[in-house]
Write a protein that holds these residues in place. Structure first.
Motif, PDB file in Angstrom:
ATOM      1  N   PHE A 103       0.846  -1.195   0.000  1.00 43.69           N
ATOM      2  CA  PHE A 103       0.000   0.000   0.000  1.00 43.69           C
ATOM      3  C   PHE A 103       0.887   1.253   0.000  1.00 43.69           C
ATOM      4  CE2 PHE A 103      -2.691  -3.282   1.710  1.00 43.69           C
ATOM      5  CZ  PHE A 103      -3.919  -3.017   1.120  1.00 43.69           C
ATOM      6  N   TYR A 104       0.446   2.277  -0.760  1.00 51.27           N
ATOM      7  CA  TYR A 104       1.178   3.541  -0.885  1.00 51.27           C
ATOM      8  C   TYR A 104       0.251   4.688  -0.498  1.00 51.27           C
ATOM      9  CZ  TYR A 104       4.432   0.673  -3.564  1.00 51.27           C
ATOM     10  OH  TYR A 104       5.313  -0.296  -3.966  1.00 51.27           O
ATOM     11  N   PRO A 105       0.440   5.292   0.665  1.00 49.99           N
ATOM     12  CA  PRO A 105      -0.431   6.397   1.066  1.00 49.99           C
ATOM     13  C   PRO A 105      -0.127   7.650   0.243  1.00 49.99           C
ATOM     14  CG  PRO A 105       1.328   6.123   2.659  1.00 49.99           C
ATOM     15  CD  PRO A 105       1.463   4.986   1.689  1.00 49.99           C
ATOM     16  N   ALA A 106      -1.096   8.529   0.193  1.00 57.16           N
ATOM     17  CA  ALA A 106      -0.932   9.780  -0.537  1.00 57.16           C
ATOM     18  C   ALA A 106       0.044  10.699   0.199  1.00 57.16           C
ATOM     19  CB  ALA A 106      -2.278  10.475  -0.707  1.00 57.16           C
ATOM     20  N   ARG A 107       0.765  11.497  -0.573  1.00 62.52           N
ATOM     21  CA  ARG A 107       1.694  12.457   0.030  1.00 62.52           C
ATOM     22  C   ARG A 107       0.935  13.502   0.839  1.00 62.52           C
ATOM     23  NH1 ARG A 107       6.849  12.334  -2.357  1.00 62.52           N
ATOM     24  NH2 ARG A 107       7.017  11.201  -4.327  1.00 62.52           N
ATOM     25  N   SER A 108      -0.195  13.946   0.321  1.00 63.46           N
ATOM     26  CA  SER A 108      -0.981  14.977   1.000  1.00 63.46           C
ATOM     27  C   SER A 108      -2.022  14.328   1.899  1.00 63.46           C
ATOM     28  CB  SER A 108      -1.678  15.881  -0.029  1.00 63.46           C
ATOM     29  OG  SER A 108      -2.551  16.780   0.608  1.00 63.46           O
ATOM     30  N   VAL A 109      -2.149  14.890   3.099  1.00 63.60           N
ATOM     31  CA  VAL A 109      -3.112  14.331   4.048  1.00 63.60           C
ATOM     32  C   VAL A 109      -4.548  14.580   3.610  1.00 63.60           C
ATOM     33  CG1 VAL A 109      -1.539  14.487   5.984  1.00 63.60           C
ATOM     34  CG2 VAL A 109      -2.984  16.443   5.425  1.00 63.60           C
ATOM     35  N   VAL A 110      -4.746  15.504   2.683  1.00 60.97           N
ATOM     36  CA  VAL A 110      -6.109  15.810   2.227  1.00 60.97           C
ATOM     37  C   VAL A 110      -6.471  15.048   0.959  1.00 60.97           C
ATOM     38  CG1 VAL A 110      -6.122  18.088   3.297  1.00 60.97           C
ATOM     39  CG2 VAL A 110      -5.262  17.838   0.969  1.00 60.97           C
ATOM     40  N   ASP A 111      -5.523  14.275   0.438  1.00 59.82           N
ATOM     41  CA  ASP A 111      -5.823  13.460  -0.746  1.00 59.82           C
ATOM     42  C   ASP A 111      -6.664  12.263  -0.290  1.00 59.82           C
ATOM     43  OD1 ASP A 111      -5.859  11.878  -3.030  1.00 59.82           O
ATOM     44  OD2 ASP A 111      -3.835  12.492  -3.620  1.00 59.82           O
ATOM     45  N   PRO A 112      -7.903  12.058  -0.790  1.00 63.23           N
ATOM     46  CA  PRO A 112      -8.792  11.000  -0.285  1.00 63.23           C
ATOM     47  C   PRO A 112      -8.478   9.612  -0.847  1.00 63.23           C
ATOM     48  CG  PRO A 112      -9.910  12.234  -1.985  1.00 63.23           C
ATOM     49  CD  PRO A 112      -8.579  12.905  -1.797  1.00 63.23           C
ATOM     50  N   PHE A 113      -7.468   9.461  -1.703  1.00 60.38           N
ATOM     51  CA  PHE A 113      -7.197   8.183  -2.353  1.00 60.38           C
ATOM     52  C   PHE A 113      -5.985   7.497  -1.727  1.00 60.38           C
ATOM     53  CE2 PHE A 113      -9.995   9.929  -5.471  1.00 60.38           C
ATOM     54  CZ  PHE A 113     -10.568   8.843  -6.124  1.00 60.38           C
ATOM     55  N   THR A 114      -6.017   6.177  -1.788  1.00 61.24           N
ATOM     56  CA  THR A 114      -4.859   5.352  -1.446  1.00 61.24           C
ATOM     57  C   THR A 114      -4.531   4.484  -2.647  1.00 61.24           C
ATOM     58  OG1 THR A 114      -6.261   3.606  -0.516  1.00 61.24           O
ATOM     59  CG2 THR A 114      -5.411   5.298   1.007  1.00 61.24           C
ATOM     60  N   LEU A 115      -3.294   4.035  -2.701  1.00 59.62           N
ATOM     61  CA  LEU A 115      -2.825   3.262  -3.851  1.00 59.62           C
ATOM     62  C   LEU A 115      -2.340   1.896  -3.356  1.00 59.62           C
ATOM     63  CD1 LEU A 115      -2.322   3.552  -6.938  1.00 59.62           C
ATOM     64  CD2 LEU A 115       0.023   4.197  -6.366  1.00 59.62           C
ATOM     65  N   GLU A 116      -2.763   0.821  -4.095  1.00 63.16           N
ATOM     66  CA  GLU A 116      -2.365  -0.541  -3.761  1.00 63.16           C
ATOM     67  C   GLU A 116      -1.797  -1.189  -5.019  1.00 63.16           C
ATOM     68  OE1 GLU A 116      -4.426  -4.728  -2.225  1.00 63.16           O
ATOM     69  OE2 GLU A 116      -5.555  -2.845  -2.207  1.00 63.16           O
ATOM     70  N   ILE A 117      -0.597  -1.753  -4.916  1.00 62.32           N
ATOM     71  CA  ILE A 117       0.073  -2.383  -6.060  1.00 62.32           C
ATOM     72  C   ILE A 117       0.412  -3.825  -5.696  1.00 62.32           C
ATOM     73  CG2 ILE A 117       2.155  -2.392  -7.477  1.00 62.32           C
ATOM     74  CD1 ILE A 117       2.199   0.606  -7.376  1.00 62.32           C
TER      75      ILE A 117
END
Length: 522
Positions: A103-117
């Motif tokens: 899992f890769y969290p967003a750089r910005s705390v206000v970004d509502p998306f997360t990334l999973e690879i």
């Protein structure tokens, strides 16, 4: 080519893949598994093969690629597009069996998306999902958060900034502060609660406030310009070291004060205008010469206002046309800027001023006002006395020439001009005693006195008056008289002698005005 699939299509493909895997297992063939990670909030799915080629997406992913104008990206292209939002994405795709998920969290705390690879045997599966239950428009979110800076970069910049940065809360207490603030606080204030005493009335829109910090330990003063920006219920403050600026301003003020004290004793009026053409320095003599009041000069008038006041006080010559007055002042400013302005003003009150414009560094201009009335009066008196002297010499019967200490003609009369055969008084200008005696030799019979005259004029020893007779080529008898004068000058006089029993004669000359030559007054 990219295929856009629905979840039904993906389920069918997954089922087919599972059946194919079972058959392959039966026949002991290599097993290729495509197993996307299931996630309840998936909004976009991308599938890449081992070469980095995008092989399939779902509807949401397809729309997202279309909106950011990447219709058919490979892994490097999509990696570059998403790396501004998610940190540490894998640079390459490699086969992994069993599959590995990260899992890769967003750089910005206000970004509502997360990334999973997931890296698996056949390539890479990328899943993007929201942290909330409601579905957001991923295109708008990406356009909003992709330009956001790296949080680690922002933290590094603020923490390592070479000037103090700190947060002050609503109650005035200190919040966060960077390393420079903490170091300065330890050295100067010994870890006090508040390092900078900011005026309570200072608002974020008030601009910079200059604050002095006294370092008693090192006997030094620090100067900072502090600005602040509203943040949450308090402020974020920034302090810029302006010690060098304050030191330069202090040195400039001291220099100006020194100049002012020096110029205060000058009889010449001085007015200096800066590059904006405003008066920045003047001396008391300017009051006396121009009648301009200190109250007016201390308001820092511009050049046009300054010269307008001079005109009103009748210190500057009245222009023939007031419509051309501004053009006249503009010409004065231009000439002064080019080091070409120098004028003599004859005023109605009988005074005469010499006004000079001098360019100064950084576009400044200085005007000097000198009262030369006494000098002009003395020059006029000298000219009058010279005219009287010339007239007196012309009235004499003798041919007279006066030589200065250097042996050049200083004065002469028309009788001498006629005697040596010249046509005008200008012919004797710049002549020396050698030139004049040679011309006299042409008019007179040979005599040894001419060499003696040359020696008498140029020698600096004690001299006495002497005389000698001469004979002109036309038979006229002349009496030569050589006399020393003041300041090393010499007088040569040739007087015609009348025959015995006849009336005294004189050298015939035309009557005209005599002019001084060489060092005579112009």
């Amino acid at each position: 080519m990219i295929f856009t699939l629905t979840w039904i299509d993906i389920s069918a493909i997954v089922g087919a893949a599972a059946a194919t895997a079972a058959l392959l297992q039966v026949f002991n063939k290599p097993k290729t598994v495509f197993a996307p990670v299931k996630h309840a909030k998936i909004t976009s799915t991308f599938e890449f093969d081992l070469s980095g080629t995008l092989v399939c997406t779902n509807i949401e992913a397809f729309d997202f690629l279309q909106s950011i104008k990447l219709p058919d990206p490979d892994w490097d292209t999509l990696h570059h597009a998403l790396s501004s939002r998610f940190a540490d994405l894998p640079d390459t795709i490699f086969a992994c069996n069993p599959p590995q998920t990260r899992f890769y969290p967003a750089r910005s705390v206000v970004d509502p998306f997360t990334l999973e690879i997931e890296q698996h045997a056949n390539g890479l599966t990328l899943l993007m999902s929201t942290r909330e239950d409601n579905m957001l428009n991923h295109n708008d979110v990406h356009n909003e958060h992709a330009p956001l800076p790296n949080l680690a970069l922002v933290k590094s910049v603020s923490e390592n900034a070479p000037f103090p940065v700190w947060q002050s809360k609503a109650d005035g207490s200190l919040g966060w502060s960077n390393a420079f603030y903490q170091s300065l606080n330890r050295r100067v204030a010994h870890n006090q609660d508040q390092l900078f005493e900011i005026t309570e009335t200072m608002d974020a829109n008030d601009g910079a406030q200059r604050i002095k910090l006294r370092d008693n330990t090192n006997n030094r003063t620090h100067w900072f310009d502090v600005t602040r920006q509203r943040f949450e219920d308090g402020y974020v403050n920034f302090a810029i070291d302006v010690h060098a600026v304050v030191k330069a301003e202090t040195a400039q003020r001291n220099f100006v004060q020194t100049l002012a004290k020096t110029f205060a004793h000058l009889a010449t009026g001085l007015a200096i205008f800066d590059r904006n053409r405003q008066l920045v320095l003047f001396n008391p003599s300017l009051f006396d010469l121009t009648d301009l009041r200190p109250e007016f000069l201390t308001t820092r008038p511009n050049l046009f206002s300054f010269f307008d006041q001079l005109r009103d006080k009748q210190i500057m010559p009245e222009p023939k046309s007031y419509a051309n007055w501004r053009e006249r002042i503009a010409d004065v400013i231009t000439a002064a800027s080019d080091h070409n302005f120098s004028e003599t003003w004859h005023l109605p009150n009988g005074l005469t001023y010499r006004v000079t414009g001098q360019p100064h560094p950084d576009g400044a201009i200085a005007f000097l006002f000198e009262d030369i009335s006494a000098e002009i009066s003395l020059t006029r008196r000298f000219h009058d006395e010279a005219d009287v002297t010339h007239s007196a010499l012309d009235a004499l019967d003798q041919a007279i020439a006066i030589f200065n200490r250097a042996g050049f003609v200083q004065y002469h009369n028309s009788a001498m001009t006629s005697f040596i055969g010249q046509h005008s008084d200008k012919d004797l200008e710049d002549m020396c005693v050698r030139d004049v005696t040679r011309l006299c030799q042409r008019t007179c019979k040979p005599s040894p006195v001419w060499g003696e005259i040359r020696n008498f004029v140029i020698e600096n020893a004690e001299r006495e008056t002497w005389s000698a007779p001469l004979q002109s080529k036309d038979g006229q008898t002349l009496a030569l008289k050589v006399s020393p004068l003041a300041s090393g000058a010499s007088l040569i006089a040739l007087t015609p002698e009348a025959p015995s029993g006849a009336a005294p004669s004189r050298i015939a000359i035309p009557r005209k005005r005599i002019t001084a030559s060489n060092s005579a007054v112009a």
